[in-house]
Design a protein around this motif. Structure first.
Motif, PDB file in Angstrom:
ATOM      1  N   ALA A 343     -39.330   0.929  -0.594  1.00  0.00           N
ATOM      2  CA  ALA A 343     -39.069   1.521  -1.916  1.00  0.00           C
ATOM      3  C   ALA A 343     -38.228   2.790  -1.778  1.00  0.00           C
ATOM      4  CB  ALA A 343     -40.377   1.825  -2.622  1.00  0.00           C
ATOM      5  N   ASP A 344     -38.356   3.486  -0.659  1.00  0.00           N
ATOM      6  CA  ASP A 344     -37.623   4.748  -0.481  1.00  0.00           C
ATOM      7  C   ASP A 344     -36.114   4.525  -0.503  1.00  0.00           C
ATOM      8  OD1 ASP A 344     -40.068   5.789  -0.178  1.00  0.00           O
ATOM      9  OD2 ASP A 344     -39.943   6.048   2.003  1.00  0.00           O
ATOM     10  N   VAL A 345     -35.686   3.373   0.005  1.00  0.00           N
ATOM     11  CA  VAL A 345     -34.252   3.098   0.071  1.00  0.00           C
ATOM     12  C   VAL A 345     -33.701   2.995  -1.342  1.00  0.00           C
ATOM     13  CG1 VAL A 345     -32.508   1.431   0.793  1.00  0.00           C
ATOM     14  CG2 VAL A 345     -34.464   1.922   2.277  1.00  0.00           C
ATOM     15  N   VAL A 346     -34.491   2.423  -2.235  1.00  0.00           N
ATOM     16  CA  VAL A 346     -34.030   2.236  -3.609  1.00  0.00           C
ATOM     17  C   VAL A 346     -34.170   3.534  -4.399  1.00  0.00           C
ATOM     18  CG1 VAL A 346     -34.320   0.875  -5.702  1.00  0.00           C
ATOM     19  CG2 VAL A 346     -34.799  -0.149  -3.467  1.00  0.00           C
ATOM     20  N   GLU A 347     -35.308   4.222  -4.201  1.00  0.00           N
ATOM     21  CA  GLU A 347     -35.628   5.322  -5.103  1.00  0.00           C
ATOM     22  C   GLU A 347     -34.914   6.620  -4.765  1.00  0.00           C
ATOM     23  OE1 GLU A 347     -39.824   5.531  -5.104  1.00  0.00           O
ATOM     24  OE2 GLU A 347     -40.009   3.593  -6.109  1.00  0.00           O
ATOM     25  N   LYS A 348     -34.757   6.888  -3.481  1.00  0.00           N
ATOM     26  CA  LYS A 348     -34.112   8.145  -3.134  1.00  0.00           C
ATOM     27  C   LYS A 348     -32.611   8.029  -3.320  1.00  0.00           C
ATOM     28  CE  LYS A 348     -37.901   9.766  -0.353  1.00  0.00           C
ATOM     29  NZ  LYS A 348     -38.361   9.637   1.030  1.00  0.00           N
ATOM     30  N   ALA A 350     -29.872   6.850  -2.679  1.00  0.00           N
ATOM     31  CA  ALA A 350     -29.059   5.869  -1.971  1.00  0.00           C
ATOM     32  C   ALA A 350     -28.686   4.697  -2.868  1.00  0.00           C
ATOM     33  CB  ALA A 350     -29.814   5.378  -0.742  1.00  0.00           C
ATOM     34  N   PRO A 351     -28.005   4.972  -3.965  1.00  0.00           N
ATOM     35  CA  PRO A 351     -27.661   3.878  -4.875  1.00  0.00           C
ATOM     36  C   PRO A 351     -26.698   2.875  -4.241  1.00  0.00           C
ATOM     37  CG  PRO A 351     -26.473   5.865  -5.484  1.00  0.00           C
ATOM     38  CD  PRO A 351     -27.406   6.251  -4.397  1.00  0.00           C
ATOM     39  N   ASP A 352     -26.010   3.285  -3.186  1.00  0.00           N
ATOM     40  CA  ASP A 352     -25.050   2.377  -2.575  1.00  0.00           C
ATOM     41  C   ASP A 352     -25.621   1.656  -1.360  1.00  0.00           C
ATOM     42  OD1 ASP A 352     -22.750   2.946  -4.284  1.00  0.00           O
ATOM     43  OD2 ASP A 352     -23.049   4.975  -3.504  1.00  0.00           O
ATOM     44  N   ALA A 353     -26.917   1.831  -1.144  1.00  0.00           N
ATOM     45  CA  ALA A 353     -27.571   1.097  -0.061  1.00  0.00           C
ATOM     46  C   ALA A 353     -28.608   0.168  -0.665  1.00  0.00           C
ATOM     47  CB  ALA A 353     -28.240   2.065   0.914  1.00  0.00           C
ATOM     48  N   PHE A 354     -28.757  -0.980  -0.071  1.00  0.00           N
ATOM     49  CA  PHE A 354     -29.797  -1.898  -0.524  1.00  0.00           C
ATOM     50  C   PHE A 354     -30.309  -2.706   0.652  1.00  0.00           C
ATOM     51  CE2 PHE A 354     -26.781  -5.413  -0.611  1.00  0.00           C
ATOM     52  CZ  PHE A 354     -25.583  -4.791  -0.952  1.00  0.00           C
ATOM     53  N   SER A 376     -31.878  -6.873   6.495  1.00  0.00           N
ATOM     54  CA  SER A 376     -30.453  -6.630   6.684  1.00  0.00           C
ATOM     55  C   SER A 376     -30.117  -5.486   5.719  1.00  0.00           C
ATOM     56  CB  SER A 376     -29.705  -7.919   6.337  1.00  0.00           C
ATOM     57  OG  SER A 376     -28.405  -7.919   6.811  1.00  0.00           O
ATOM     58  N   VAL A 377     -30.045  -4.288   6.272  1.00  0.00           N
ATOM     59  CA  VAL A 377     -29.885  -3.097   5.437  1.00  0.00           C
ATOM     60  C   VAL A 377     -28.393  -2.867   5.227  1.00  0.00           C
ATOM     61  CG1 VAL A 377     -30.385  -0.641   5.236  1.00  0.00           C
ATOM     62  CG2 VAL A 377     -32.016  -2.164   6.370  1.00  0.00           C
ATOM     63  N   THR A 378     -27.968  -2.904   3.977  1.00  0.00           N
ATOM     64  CA  THR A 378     -26.549  -2.970   3.636  1.00  0.00           C
ATOM     65  C   THR A 378     -26.158  -1.764   2.796  1.00  0.00           C
ATOM     66  OG1 THR A 378     -26.841  -5.353   3.574  1.00  0.00           O
ATOM     67  CG2 THR A 378     -24.792  -4.506   2.633  1.00  0.00           C
ATOM     68  N   ALA A 379     -24.967  -1.229   3.026  1.00  0.00           N
ATOM     69  CA  ALA A 379     -24.481  -0.126   2.191  1.00  0.00           C
ATOM     70  C   ALA A 379     -22.975  -0.239   2.031  1.00  0.00           C
ATOM     71  CB  ALA A 379     -24.840   1.220   2.810  1.00  0.00           C
ATOM     72  N   THR A 380     -22.491   0.284   0.910  1.00  0.00           N
ATOM     73  CA  THR A 380     -21.051   0.394   0.699  1.00  0.00           C
ATOM     74  C   THR A 380     -20.675   1.873   0.669  1.00  0.00           C
ATOM     75  OG1 THR A 380     -21.391   0.281  -1.675  1.00  0.00           O
ATOM     76  CG2 THR A 380     -20.836  -1.772  -0.586  1.00  0.00           C
ATOM     77  N   ALA A 387     -19.949   4.194   4.670  1.00  0.00           N
ATOM     78  CA  ALA A 387     -20.837   3.029   4.530  1.00  0.00           C
ATOM     79  C   ALA A 387     -21.856   2.996   5.660  1.00  0.00           C
ATOM     80  CB  ALA A 387     -20.008   1.746   4.501  1.00  0.00           C
ATOM     81  N   ARG A 388     -21.425   3.329   6.881  1.00  0.00           N
ATOM     82  CA  ARG A 388     -22.390   3.266   7.986  1.00  0.00           C
ATOM     83  C   ARG A 388     -23.380   4.435   7.911  1.00  0.00           C
ATOM     84  NH1 ARG A 388     -21.630   5.294  13.053  1.00  0.00           N
ATOM     85  NH2 ARG A 388     -22.751   3.565  14.007  1.00  0.00           N
ATOM     86  N   GLU A 389     -22.932   5.597   7.477  1.00  0.00           N
ATOM     87  CA  GLU A 389     -23.879   6.710   7.292  1.00  0.00           C
ATOM     88  C   GLU A 389     -24.980   6.318   6.307  1.00  0.00           C
ATOM     89  OE1 GLU A 389     -20.776  10.358   7.847  1.00  0.00           O
ATOM     90  OE2 GLU A 389     -21.694  10.126   5.850  1.00  0.00           O
ATOM     91  N   ARG A 390     -24.569   5.710   5.197  1.00  0.00           N
ATOM     92  CA  ARG A 390     -25.542   5.312   4.183  1.00  0.00           C
ATOM     93  C   ARG A 390     -26.471   4.200   4.693  1.00  0.00           C
ATOM     94  NH1 ARG A 390     -21.377   5.195  -0.983  1.00  0.00           N
ATOM     95  NH2 ARG A 390     -21.535   7.421  -1.459  1.00  0.00           N
TER      96      ARG A 390
END
Ligand code: AMP
Length: 417
Positions: A343-348, A350-354, A376-380, A387-390
């Protein structure tokens, strides 16, 4: 459009995520799915290898499009069964899926279509194996003819290891070593028209620096800043269109996703392998960059009307995906461990990570690991560096006991960009 997706890995989660964002999709089902897919699609149990069961489920659900994710159901003829029930299906017939199901068949098609690939021998006896290993010398490339979940290939300088792998296969393809960076290029086709997607690169080895055993894939990125801008056009002309035309000429037209695994060698582009479906994990980054709604494109392939689909639109953003794998993957992975921090990935911030789920299952309120590749943790981002930092920030928020991931996905490409 009511859409049923078959499969239950991160590739299918990526497909379901894109389909769920498509305004034309009115209902989305996935069978069997996983704990993450359940957030965007209604899950149904099914034996994905049983064509009649898949066709029955699709009929019951009133599906207007079935999308088959993994290779094994395609090679088992699931797309044929769905089409026989009168439902459009994205994915090749059993006969056309042999392009992935048999390395020897793929080599034969490439020879017929004049597609550049490694020189090879198909061997069935110890004498043939020794002759082929001698002919090429080290490094040896030894491929099980049949499906092996990306793990049937051994590339080694050790002739005894090469011979042992070859002898363990019923039929084996031994081929010339191709030196150069690898590119995965996907194309959607209806058997005639071919629509290339954007190229990606995946990371097959388990450990940083491309060390350790081969896996199904530990991460991917797109675009490829180092690649020749003309690469897609060249591969369209020398590989994708000729292969699609050759399969149609042979009476086994290929519709669905044609995946060309390529080596960019000093002597030009060579095909390493074909797959008959979206690649995992490249799909996660390619679809993260696709702006065009997905369902109409897949339906155009299934219906044979891809020539009517407008040109695809792409985001300028870069995308990176990092696979979190279980303890001991790619050996026998440990499963059943709780995954925390999702849930932290979504809530904090990080709108560009999912997070796309690969091998997970819901157990009450908990999400547990249920396979070798778990997430598979993905970010743009505006470029690969962002993208890789995120993506790695998001990875850092997830806790799974004993898990492993590579820390160098897209690093070299980001540094060189
Ligand atoms: P495949 O399952 O055919 O994609 O092979 C798995 C991996 O083995 C590829 O991604 C390559 O890294 C490597 N490989 C396969 N064929 C060759 C080849 N002819 N030369 C060099 N590496 C290869």
């Amino acid at each position: 459009m009511k859409v049923l997706v078959i499969g239950g890995g991160a590739r299918e989660h990526a497909l379901c995520r894109s389909l769920s964002l498509d305004p034309d999709v009115t209902a989305l089902y996935c069978a069997p799915g996983n704990a993450g897919i359940a957030e965007v699609a209604e899950l149904h149990p099914v034996d994905a290898l049983d064509g009649d069961a898949v066709a029955r489920l699709a009929t019951e659900l009133g599906a207007e499009l079935v999308v088959v994710g993994p290779e094994a159901p395609l090679v088992a003829g699931v797309a044929d069964a769905v089409r026989a029930a009168g439902i459009p299906c994205f994915g090749p017939s059993r006969e056309a899926a042999l392009l992935e199901g048999s390395k020897a068949f793929a080599k034969d098609v490439m020879a017929g279509a004049n597609v550049p690939t490694a020189r090879s021998y198909v061997c069935t006896t110890p004498a043939e194996i020794d002759e082929a290993l001698d002919a090429f010398g080290a490094p040896y490339v030894v491929k099980d003819d049949g499906l092996a979940a990306g793990k049937g290939v051994v590339v080694t300088d050790d002739v005894e290891a090469a011979r042992a792998h070859a002898l363990a296969c019923d039929r084996v393809v031994i081929e010339e070593f191709l030196d150069g960076p690898e590119v995965s290029l996907f194309a959607i086709t209806d058997g005639t028209t071919v629509l290339p997607l954007q190229p990606a690169q995946d990371f097959k080895r388990a450990l940083d620096g491309d060390e350790g055993p081969n896996t199904g894939g530990m991460g991917a990125y797109s675009p490829l800043p180092w690649a020749d801008p003309k690469l897609v056009d060249e591969v369209m002309q020398t590989v994708l269109q000729p292969t699609v035309d050759e399969l149609r000429r042979r009476g086994t037209p290929f519709s669905g996703l044609l995946y060309a695994g390529l080596a960019i060698t000093a002597r030009g582009v060579r095909v390493i392998e074909f797959n008959a479906r979206f690649g995992d994990p490249e799909t996660q980054v390619v679809l993260a960059r696709l702006k065009t709604p997905l369902a109409g494109v897949l339906l155009g392939s299934a219906n044979g009307t891809l020539d009517l689909v407008p040109a695809l639109n792409w985001r300028d953003d870069a995308a990176v995906t990092v696979v979190i794998a279980s303890h001991n993957y790619p050996g026998t992975p440990r499963t059943g461990d709780p995954i925390e921090g999702l849930a932290d990935v979504v809530e904090k911030d990080a709108p560009d990570a999912f997070v796309l789920h690969a091998g997970t299952r819901q157990d009450g309120d908990a999400v547990l690991s249920a396979g070798g590749r778990v997430l598979s943790v993905t970010a743009t981002g505006k470029d690969l560096t962002q993208a890789r930092e995120r993506a790695y920030t998001a990875v850092g928020r997830i806790r799974l006991d004993g898990s492993q991931h590579r820390t160098d996905i897209a690093r070299k490409a980001a540094e060189e960009a």
